[in-house]
Design a protein around this motif. Sequence first.
Motif, short mmCIF file in Angstrom:
data_model
loop_
_atom_site.label_atom_id
_atom_site.label_comp_id
_atom_site.label_asym_id
_atom_site.label_seq_id
_atom_site.Cartn_x
_atom_site.Cartn_y
_atom_site.Cartn_z
N UNK A 193 -14.16 -16.25 33.05
CA UNK A 193 -14.90 -15.35 33.94
C UNK A 193 -13.97 -14.49 34.79
N UNK A 194 -12.84 -15.04 35.21
CA UNK A 194 -11.99 -14.38 36.20
C UNK A 194 -10.80 -13.61 35.63
N UNK A 195 -10.38 -13.94 34.41
CA UNK A 195 -9.12 -13.38 33.91
C UNK A 195 -9.26 -12.86 32.49
N UNK A 201 -3.37 -25.82 45.79
CA UNK A 201 -1.99 -25.76 46.28
C UNK A 201 -1.30 -24.52 45.70
N UNK A 202 -1.41 -24.32 44.40
CA UNK A 202 -0.97 -23.10 43.72
C UNK A 202 -2.18 -22.58 42.96
N UNK A 203 -2.62 -21.37 43.25
CA UNK A 203 -3.81 -20.81 42.62
C UNK A 203 -3.43 -20.15 41.29
N UNK A 204 -4.27 -20.38 40.30
CA UNK A 204 -4.04 -19.74 39.01
C UNK A 204 -4.13 -18.22 39.18
N UNK A 205 -3.30 -17.51 38.44
CA UNK A 205 -3.26 -16.06 38.54
C UNK A 205 -3.07 -15.47 37.14
N UNK A 239 1.95 -25.67 36.88
CA UNK A 239 0.56 -26.08 37.10
C UNK A 239 -0.07 -25.20 38.17
N UNK A 240 -1.40 -25.17 38.14
CA UNK A 240 -2.14 -24.36 39.10
C UNK A 240 -3.57 -24.91 39.19
N UNK A 241 -4.32 -24.36 40.14
CA UNK A 241 -5.71 -24.78 40.33
C UNK A 241 -6.65 -23.60 40.37
N UNK A 242 -7.92 -23.87 40.11
CA UNK A 242 -8.93 -22.82 40.10
C UNK A 242 -9.59 -22.61 41.46
N UNK A 243 -9.47 -23.58 42.34
CA UNK A 243 -10.13 -23.53 43.65
C UNK A 243 -9.37 -22.61 44.63
N UNK A 253 -12.04 -23.98 32.03
CA UNK A 253 -11.93 -22.93 31.01
C UNK A 253 -12.95 -21.84 31.27
N UNK A 254 -14.17 -22.23 31.63
CA UNK A 254 -15.21 -21.24 31.93
C UNK A 254 -14.80 -20.35 33.09
N UNK A 255 -14.24 -20.94 34.14
CA UNK A 255 -13.79 -20.15 35.29
C UNK A 255 -12.68 -19.18 34.88
N UNK A 256 -11.76 -19.62 34.06
CA UNK A 256 -10.69 -18.73 33.60
C UNK A 256 -11.26 -17.57 32.80
#
Length: 104
Positions: free
Chosen positions: A67-69, A40-44, A32-36, A62-65
């Motif tokens: 945009x960023x990845x 605690x663990x950031x998505x990468x 698991x991970x987080x977008x913020x 999903x929108x943040x993912x």
Amino acid sequence: MAHLLFICSKNQWRSPTAEGLFKNQQLHQARSAGTSDKARIKVSQKLLDWADEVFVMERRHRQLLQQRFALHKPVTVLDIEDDYQFNDPELIALLQAALQEYLQ
């Protein structure tokens, strides 16, 4: 063994609860991970590449993912709002219903 990645905002309640459902399961491995930035663990990109399937709690995740990845796989939106504490029985029931095909 399929790799499942669960994503919420801060990786405190929803996504770790989902990850925990697969703790002793032999068919799937979950993380698991987080977008913020405060997650605690950031998505990468590395975590996204590791995953065979990606699940997010809300559409905005999903929108943040997107945009960023570089996403090379579908992202499933579970539509679970940030209304639950870690391992809340109602949250577990929602996750079990949404993920029943993976929990067998």
